[in-house]
Design an enzyme around this catalytic site. Structure first.
Site, short mmCIF file in Angstrom:
data_model
loop_
_atom_site.label_atom_id
_atom_site.label_comp_id
_atom_site.label_asym_id
_atom_site.label_seq_id
_atom_site.Cartn_x
_atom_site.Cartn_y
_atom_site.Cartn_z
N ALA A 60 -10.16 65.43 58.34
CA ALA A 60 -9.33 64.37 57.75
C ALA A 60 -8.59 64.72 56.47
O ALA A 60 -7.62 64.05 56.13
CB ALA A 60 -10.18 63.12 57.53
N PRO A 76 -6.04 66.16 53.77
CA PRO A 76 -6.16 65.31 52.58
C PRO A 76 -6.08 63.80 52.85
O PRO A 76 -6.19 63.03 51.92
CB PRO A 76 -4.96 65.75 51.73
CG PRO A 76 -3.93 66.19 52.74
CD PRO A 76 -4.71 66.79 53.89
N CYS A 85 -0.66 71.49 64.38
CA CYS A 85 0.70 71.77 63.93
C CYS A 85 1.02 73.23 64.29
O CYS A 85 1.62 73.95 63.50
CB CYS A 85 0.89 71.47 62.45
SG CYS A 85 -0.25 72.34 61.38
N1 SAM Z 1 -5.73 65.27 59.29
C1 SAM Z 1 -5.31 65.77 58.00
C2 SAM Z 1 -4.17 64.90 57.50
O1 SAM Z 1 -3.49 64.27 58.30
O2 SAM Z 1 -3.98 64.84 56.28
C3 SAM Z 1 -4.95 67.22 58.05
C4 SAM Z 1 -6.05 68.07 58.62
S1 SAM Z 1 -5.78 69.80 58.65
C5 SAM Z 1 -4.65 69.99 59.92
C6 SAM Z 1 -7.27 70.38 59.34
C7 SAM Z 1 -8.52 70.14 58.54
O3 SAM Z 1 -9.64 70.73 59.23
C8 SAM Z 1 -8.51 70.78 57.15
O4 SAM Z 1 -8.76 69.81 56.17
C9 SAM Z 1 -9.65 71.79 57.21
O5 SAM Z 1 -10.33 71.91 55.99
C10 SAM Z 1 -10.53 71.26 58.29
N2 SAM Z 1 -11.38 72.30 58.93
C11 SAM Z 1 -11.34 73.63 58.74
N3 SAM Z 1 -12.28 74.23 59.46
C12 SAM Z 1 -12.93 73.27 60.15
C13 SAM Z 1 -14.01 73.27 61.07
N4 SAM Z 1 -14.61 74.39 61.45
N5 SAM Z 1 -14.42 72.08 61.55
C14 SAM Z 1 -13.81 70.94 61.17
N6 SAM Z 1 -12.78 70.89 60.32
C15 SAM Z 1 -12.34 72.03 59.82
#
Ligand code: SAM
Length: 455
Positions: A114, A116, A234
């Site tokens: 989720a 930021p 993305c």
């Molecule tokens: N949904 C967010 C938004 O709309 O602002 C953006 C999310 S970003 C695309 C993906 C997120 O997944 C990042 O915050 C990252 O830290 C987290 N992430 C990284 N590795 C992960 C893992 N192994 N399991 C779950 N989340 C992870």
């Protein structure tokens, strides 16, 4: 901006990929700025936002494009949470959520990746009454930023957690909706963040694809039978998009759901090898960055874990409730006291909130209302950001210069004000608390949020 040949070659044959147009839109240097307004704090049908002319994002009733990018840092309304700066394509989540959930009240939603907080704050604007959002981020530092953004949005029905996806597996069948905005290779944002191009590799795409499968498998048990998974990335790479759709169908048994999309929006409906459909956003076809989204329904049932909290938290006393009630509307709220701190939870979600406290690593839940100091409540910033502060509480209107000074946590001067607490407001929107004393004003804007730059 030049895109590596190995990256462009890897997209050959990807549905909707047009080498000429795609390369041109990356060379053009065009930047798209968009924001999503808060349904209660912001203005619908906004013509200008942050002083910039605005026009609607077609697939979101709250989304607006801005003609140019202002300095959001120096717009007090940004800090008041009247809007969230968000990439336009990703606002398509709204279509998926609204088309697949027909307004049934009291649903439970998990936003698993989720931080930021773009999708979480959007979901908070879309959830039907009495619904719960669990907004989770595995990386601790990013979870802190998520918490700040959830507080700024001012909703009381959110719980912010800091868990690994597998920690949710034992909340079997608990959620009606799972949103997985997966960590990905990020090619969709190259136009906005050219430095990310250096980090792209075929190997990283393969690693991301494996990680996406692991995340999905880990959390799938937490979705109830009949519940909906909204998966997005993305990335333009089929390994993270179409191939993941087929994996969800093959390995998890998810049933692909279709969405109705207006052809004028320029979104491409893509079909995978196994005939699953998803939605691709190409920046040369629409006004937005690269994005992919697909939806699945769970047709098999994992056993549903009963929500049975063991240890109940301390309820605030009658006196604490009365004191809090002098500041904010406490009707329909259960007040919880943890040492000197009081939190307001929606009464109808009490069991779920307690259960989540026991089962997950909760960083924040409901609205932190304040700290009890002897017979007084010192109100918290989160209360100021909520819509619960009583209309009778004093509001002090600041002009732009004073509002910026307030947000920098500098001293501000007020003339003709009697002592006492007040909400510092800009254009009627609360920014935080002030305590006016004879001869000076105490600025209660949180230190960690203050603007560090000078104009
Ligand atoms: N949904 C967010 C938004 O709309 O602002 C953006 C999310 S970003 C695309 C993906 C997120 O997944 C990042 O915050 C990252 O830290 C987290 N992430 C990284 N590795 C992960 C893992 N192994 N399991 C779950 N989340 C992870």
């Amino acid at each position: 901006m030049s895109l590596p040949a190995i990256f462009l070659d890897s997209l050959t044959g990807t549905p909707g990929f047009d080498l000429q147009a795609f390369s041109q839109v990356h060379r053009s240097g065009e930047q798209v700025t968009s924001v999503r307004v808060h349904p209660q704090k912001g203005e619908d049908n906004s013509r200008t936002i942050a002083g910039i002319p605005a026009s609607p994002v077609p697939w979101s009733r709250y989304g607006y494009y801005l003609d140019e990018r202002p300095s959001f840092t120096f717009d007090p309304l940004f800090h008041a949470g009247t809007y969230y700066v968000q990439e336009a394509s990703s606002m398509f989540l709204e279509q998926a959520f609204l088309q697949l959930n027909k307004g049934e009240e009291g649903i439970k939603v998990l936003d698993l990746c989720a931080a930021p907080g773009g999708k979480s704050t959007h979901l908070l604007s879309l959830l039907p009454a009495n619904s719960l959002l669990v907004s989770n981020e595995v990386i601790r530092q990013r979870a802190g930023v998520l918490k700040e953004n959830i507080i700024k949005w001012g909703a009381e029905n959110a719980v912010v957690t800091n868990n690994d996806p597998k920690d949710f597996a034992h909340l079997s069948g608990f959620f009606d909706v799972l949103v997985i905005d997966a960590p990905c290779s990020g090619s969709g944002l190259f136009r906005r963040d050219p430095e990310a191009i250096q980090e792209w590799s075929l190997n990283n795409v393969a690693l991301c694809s494996q990680r996406q499968q692991r995340i999905l498998a880990d959390v799938w048990p937490a979705l109830k039978e009949g519940g909906v998974l909204i998966y997005s990335t993305c990335s333009y790479s089929a390994e993270e998009d179409e191939q993941i759709m087929d994996w969800i169908q093959r390995e998890l048994g998810g049933e692909n759901c279709l969405l109705t999309v207006d052809p004028a929006w320029g979104i491409l409906e893509t079909t995978s090898e196994s005939s699953n459909r998803g939605y691709r956003f190409w920046p040369d076809r629409l006004k937005g960055e690269g994005f992919f989204l697909a939806c699945f329904r769970k047709t098999t049932g994992d056993s549903v874990a009963p929500v049975k909290p063991r240890k109940l938290p301390d309820a605030a006393s009658k006196a604490d409730r009365e004191m809090t009630g002098r500041w904010m509307d406490v009707s329909g709220k259960t007040l919880i006291r943890h040492q000197q701190t009081v939190y307001a939870w929606p009464a109808e979600l009490y069991n779920e909130f307690v259960w989540l406290l026991e089962q997950t690593k909760v960083l924040y839940s409901g609205i932190k209302t304040g700290e009890l100091m002897r017979d007084k409540l010192v109100p918290d910033h989160a209360m100021a950001m909520s819509s619960l502060v009583l209309p009778g509480i004093r509001r002090v209107e600041l002009d732009n210069g004073a509002a910026i000074r307030y947000l920098q946590r500098k001293d501000i001067q007020l003339v003709g004000q009697t002592p006492g607490w007040a909400l510092a407001c800009f254009q009627g929107k609360p920014l935080g608390w002030l305590n006016i004393l004879p001869g000076r004003v105490n600025n209660y804007y949180p230190k960690e949020l203050r603007i560090l730059k000078d104009i």
